[in-house]
Design an enzyme around this catalytic site. Structure first.
Site, short mmCIF file in Angstrom:
data_model
loop_
_atom_site.label_atom_id
_atom_site.label_comp_id
_atom_site.label_asym_id
_atom_site.label_seq_id
_atom_site.Cartn_x
_atom_site.Cartn_y
_atom_site.Cartn_z
N ASP A 1 -15.21 -20.69 18.42
CA ASP A 1 -14.46 -19.99 17.47
C ASP A 1 -12.90 -19.80 17.55
O ASP A 1 -12.26 -19.71 16.61
CB ASP A 1 -14.88 -18.45 17.57
CG ASP A 1 -14.97 -17.94 18.97
OD1 ASP A 1 -14.02 -18.35 19.81
OD2 ASP A 1 -15.60 -16.88 19.38
N ASP B 1 -21.45 -20.17 22.87
CA ASP B 1 -20.63 -19.14 23.42
C ASP B 1 -21.74 -17.95 23.39
O ASP B 1 -22.72 -18.07 23.00
CB ASP B 1 -19.49 -18.80 22.27
CG ASP B 1 -18.41 -19.63 22.21
OD1 ASP B 1 -18.04 -20.49 23.33
OD2 ASP B 1 -17.86 -19.93 21.20
N ASP C 1 -10.82 -24.05 21.27
CA ASP C 1 -12.19 -24.64 21.01
C ASP C 1 -12.09 -26.00 20.15
O ASP C 1 -13.07 -26.81 20.41
CB ASP C 1 -13.24 -23.83 20.70
CG ASP C 1 -13.47 -22.62 21.40
OD1 ASP C 1 -13.50 -23.01 22.82
OD2 ASP C 1 -13.64 -21.67 21.16
#
Length: 1021
Positions: A740, A458, A744
């Protein structure tokens, strides 16, 4: 050694993640020649317990579903027949004295049984709150915690007690070969007393028993320390924190400190920590699959206010009042009935079980042959001298000693410590990583991370600091920087009051951030970094303005999620109309060209862009979502999130290590590209692509495209999952993925290594992950890769060292038995050698910290040989040298060294033993580097290695000089000590020569395990 690798691939190949039960059972059935199953398989999953747990869980889920149906039937019946008698609960004196008005069991049953009738009878949620002395706005008083825990219980369930040190001693004593040796020692002592008297007759047997006790204690201490490390890590995994309101202030506490009456704040991705009643919230969906086994989420409202512990928040947010904790919840009772089935074994553990099995079979053959050769020679000599008809007690003692020697060869030959060395190395690495802000949840993840070839990361909070501030704003056709107070005043001067009112209303109503009061009276903004940044900007902008424009009531809230990429709120206005506010990804909310130019301008400056828009409506439908069009743009926020210090160097280190970093983000593509270039991720040959474009590609197009993708922007969680699946399936990459959010979880589950963020990550994401990055820092992820490589290489070093000792000990004893009729290394001596190469060797070599060189070589690919040609070169070379030296001493030592006298045989045997041990000491140093000549680099800083070497040498001196009676040795002169030391130290020279011999790589010239020509410069030697 193709046959060895073939055997390992066929029977001992295990995927790092989600292995099938068939694969787990296959390698178990292939394992044989195990000295101590209890110890060897201590860190292996108990498939029987696991199966029983699964059956018990299914049974409980079935009962839960049946119970829910029964509750609905009962409630329906009660509506018609109002004569049903409820179970009576008595208020005890303790409850009354504490000021409570409801029995703990009755309170727990209301939520647990979804008993709406009892809830209404007690005055609903309001009535319950009064009876447990809790208020919705202030929560409970912290001074009541002990009282509440005494009456309503603590939020824990019984756990299996830790194993004591003496249980590990008992495990170590279960070694079948040691048990046989103890029997042999007792027989030897009895026969020795009968033939040679006390105390001389006891020395041999007593020496073996003392050696066994030493081995057992050292083994038990090592295993016990490992268990303490794993216990500490396990406790860290269970540390879950939740937000509550106590004493009128918002606090973050451990779930174990939660008590009945606490007001808990729930948000997307949280695991519900206790049973409770819904107070108020927005769009709360609860996933009860852990309790019921059903995948459909349950909508929670004031009409259905019951929330159960162990369930997960799938969407929305809410406040909940705790009504039952610990063993009074169904989840607590479920968890207390499940025994630990153990964690899946790692691929290296399985592979080394295979190596131990194969080497063990060879050792068993050699031990049997050694015993047979010794017995045949003994019987022939006895037949030729006194005849086979006459037997003496000394003959029995000789046979017992031969048998003990053969059994001890098995002790040395079966490398029981190989699989356990992996556990030792992983425990050490996991402990170090914990100190470096990485919590490894699954053993195999640490090991697998060393082979990672791709990291899909990310952007926000991982590559960037996650400390966000509004840097620019577009409003009323004006774009302004808003980083200082003066600029805020300038902005106030150009905005019409009505526009400012709309902006402030949109900021403060359409937000998940919250202004809360801390214990010390100060006010803090809580929420995601993005929400906090906008909320704090609103507070600064509001200044002394009248807040009348914010007087409105929330009617409906649509929380942000990563699929819609926006959040919306419907508010009712004083004039009776309604207003929708929508906030989210700029190009999704606004599609006007000149506005898109502004958005791209902000994004090109590495700013995250968010739009705020509104729409007036006269009416609304409860069941419908927010409108998708017709909004009026209020403003565009440009939010600055600086790149973390050290990220650029970490990305560069990844490139040197052959690891490709790919950024997968939901942000605007221009923002993503700007950050990726700043980090060094997006290079000239790399591609940046948007999620919708990626999703539209065919499999053939993806095959050509994926290798060059470095940035994926505006992506959905499904895009990340697709990318991971294709990298693993099409390109056989070992993939690490960060995540997070709740959405996901599938990608974290699919990846070889799932890395959840410790600060920004939800509990659902953490539960699906293999590693939790506690500081959300990309540099920490690279540290996990460093330690993963260190574990793999350290185990290779240990295997190289141990196999060398195995080969030499087997061959020297067998050859000596065949030629001289006796074994030069006695049972006591072999037990000491076994401890050097097993427990002590593992401690020394398997705990080496990582070095920078490990990140200058490509990762180990799937299917690569574990015991490489480089290792075989070193093993064979060192074994040949040691066999030549020991053979020369055995057959010509007395003549070469001019050793004469009655005890010359004892002196030469002691010299052989001493030289053999020193060869292992120096070979241990040699094994620190498999390819480089300089084996001393970093040794001084590794105090564990230095300590093990020092202890080995000191104890060797004690054995030779002071314990000769028990160890069958005699004191040596200083000249012979020098000879032993010199012969051992030549191993270093032999090692340097061997490393100059080129070996063809198993895969290609760049393989980390193949031969790399010695480069110039002192750092590479």
């Amino acid at each position: 050694m193709e046959w060895l690798e073939k055997n390992l691939r066929e029977n001992f190949d295990l995927p790092a993640k989600h292995p099938s039960e068939e694969a787990l059972r296959r390698w178990r059935s292939a394992v044989s020649v195990v000295r101590n199953p209890r110890r060897r398989f201590r860190m292996v999953a108990d498939l029987v317990s696991r199966s029983q747990n699964e059956a018990r869980r299914r049974s409980i889920q079935e009962n839960f579903r049946n119970f829910r149906v029964a509750v609905y039937v009962h409630q329906a019946a009660v509506n018609f027949i109002d004569g049903a008698k409820n179970k009576e609960y008595r208020l005890t004196e303790d409850i009354i004295n504490a000021g409570f008005s409801i029995n703990p069991d009755e309170l727990a049953s209301i939520t647990g049984k979804h008993d709406m009738k009892s809830l209404r009878m007690h005055g609903g949620v309001d009535g319950i709150s009064k009876k447990i002395r809790s208020t919705f706005d202030r929560g409970i008083s912290a001074s009541d915690l002990d009282t509440r825990q005494n009456i309503y219980g603590v939020n824990r369930y019984p756990e299996k007690p830790s194993r004591s040190f003496w249980m590990f001693v008992w495990d170590a004593l279960q070694d079948m070969t040691l048990i046989i040796l103890m029997v042999c020692a007792l027989i030897s002592a009895v026969v020795g007393l009968a033939s040679e008297g006390f105390p001389k007759g006891m020395y041999d047997g007593l020496g073996i028993i003392l050696s066994i006790l030493l081995v057992v204690m050292v083994t038990a201490i090592s295993d016990y320390r490992q268990s303490l490390q794993f216990k500490e890590l396990d406790n860290e995994k269970k540390k879950i924190f939740i937000h509550v309101t106590r004493d009128g202030s918002r606090q973050k506490i451990s779930i174990y400190d939660l008590v009945v009456g606490d007001i808990v704040h729930l948000s997307i991705g949280d695991q519900v920590p206790a049973d409770g009643l819904y107070i108020h919230g927005y769009s709360l969906l609860i996933d009860e699959s852990s309790m019921s086994g059903e995948s459909d989420p349950v909508y929670i409202s004031q009409d259905k206010p019951f929330i159960l512990a162990g369930t997960k928040v799938q969407d929305g947010s809410a406040k909940m009042m705790v009504t039952a904790v610990g063993m009074r919840t169904e989840w607590g009772r479920l968890m207390s009935t499940l025994s630990e089935g153990g964690e899946d074994e790692t691929p290296l553990q399985v592979k080394l079980n295979g190596v131990a099995t194969i080497i063990g079979k060879i050792g068993l053959v050699f031990a049997t042959l050694t015993f047979l050769v010794l017995m045949v020679r003994f019987l022939i000599e006895k037949g030729l001298t006194v005849g086979l008809s006459k037997w003496y007690s000394t003959d029995a003692l000789t046979i017992v000693n031969y048998f003990a020697t053969a059994v001890t060869i098995i002790v040395v030959a079966v490398p029981e410590g190989l699989p356990l060395a992996v556990t030792l190395s992983l425990a050490f690495a996991m402990k170090k990583l914990m100190n470096d802000k990485a919590l490894v949840r699954h053993l195999s993840a640490c090991e697998t991370m060393g082979s990672a070839g791709t990291i899909c990361t990310d952007k926000t909070g991982t590559l960037t600091t996650n400390h966000m501030v509004v840097d620019k704003i577009w409003i009323s056709e004006v774009s302004k920087s808003v980083t200082g107070n003066n600029t805020l005043e300038d902005l106030n001067s150009v905005i019409f009051p009505t526009t400012l009112g709309l902006l402030l209303q949109g900021i403060f109503e359409n937000t998940s951030a919250e202004l809360v009061k801390e214990k010390d009276g100060t006010q803090t903004v809580l929420g995601t970094p993005t929400e906090r940044a906008i909320f704090q900007f609103g507070l600064k902008l509001e200044g002394g303005h009248n807040a009348e424009d914010r007087t409105c009531t929330k009617v409906k809230v649509e929380p942000f999620n990563s699929v819609k990429k926006k959040m919306a709120v419907l508010v009712s206005l004083p004039n009776g109309t309604y207003r929708w506010f929508s906030k989210g990804a700029s190009e999704i909310i606004v599609q006007i060209k000149n506005i898109l130019d502004t958005i791209n301008s902000f994004a090109s400056d590495a700013l995250r862009t968010l739009c705020l828009a509104y729409k007036e409506v006269d009416d609304f439908d409860d069941g419908s979502d927010s409108p998708t069009s017709g909004f009026t743009l209020i403003s565009i926020f440009g939010i600055k999130d600086p790149v973390r210090p050290g990220v650029k160097d970490a990305v560069k280190a990844c490139m040197s290590a052959g690891i490709i970093v790919r950024m997968v983000t939901g942000d605007n593509i221009n923002t993503a590209k700007a950050i990726a270039k700043e980090c060094g991720i997006l290079t000239d040959d790399g591609i940046a692509i948007e999620g919708p474009d990626f999703r539209s590609k065919s499999p053939e197009e993806m095959r050509d495209l994926i290798p060059n993708i470095r940035v994926m922007a505006r992506s959905l969680p499904l895009d990340k999952h697709t990318l991971v699946t294709n990298l693993r399936g099409m390109f056989h990459e070992v993939v690490a993925v960060t995540g997070d959010g709740t959405n996901d979880a599938p990608a974290l589950h699919e990846a070889d290594i799932g890395l959840a963020m410790g600060i920004a990550g939800t509990e659902v994401a953490k539960e699906s992950a293999d590693v939790i990055v506690l500081d959300d820092n990309f540099t920490t992820i690279i540290n996990v890769a460093r330690w993963g490589r260190a574990v793999y290489i350290n185990i290779q070093k240990f295997v190289q060292f141990q196999l060398t000792v195995n080969i030499v000990a087997l061959v020297i004893n067998f050859v000596s038995a065949c030629i001289t009729g006796s074994a030069p290394l006695t049972a006591v001596q072999l037990l000491w050698v076994n401890m050097i190469m097993d427990t002590l060797g593992a401690l020394a070599l398997a705990t080496e910290p990582p070095n920078d060189d490990m990140m200058k070589r490509p990762p180990v690919r799937r299917g690569e040989s574990f015991i490489t040609k480089v290792m075989w070169r070193n093993i064979v070379g060192q074994s040949l040298y040691q066999l030549v030296v020991l053979g020369a001493l055995m057959f010509g030592g007395e003549r070469l060294l001019n050793i004469k006298g009655a005890d010359s045989k004892s002196v030469i045997n002691t010299l052989i033993f001493n030289s053999f041990v020193f060869c292992q000491v120096f070979n241990e140093i040699n094994s620190r580097e498999m390819q480089k000549i300089n084996v001393f680099r970093g040794m001084i800083s590794n105090w564990i290695f230095i300590g093990i070497i020092a202890v080995t040498v000191i104890f060797q001196v004690v054995i030779i000089e002071f314990l000769g009676t028990f160890a069958s040795t005699v004191p040596l002169s200083w000249q012979l000590w020098l000879v032993s030391f010199g012969l051992g130290s030549i191993s270093l020279i032999v090692g340097a020569i061997l490393k100059c011999i080129p070996v063809k790589s198993d895969e290609n010239a760049s393989s980390p395990n193949g031969y790399v020509p010695l480069p110039s410069g002192p750092d590479n030697i």
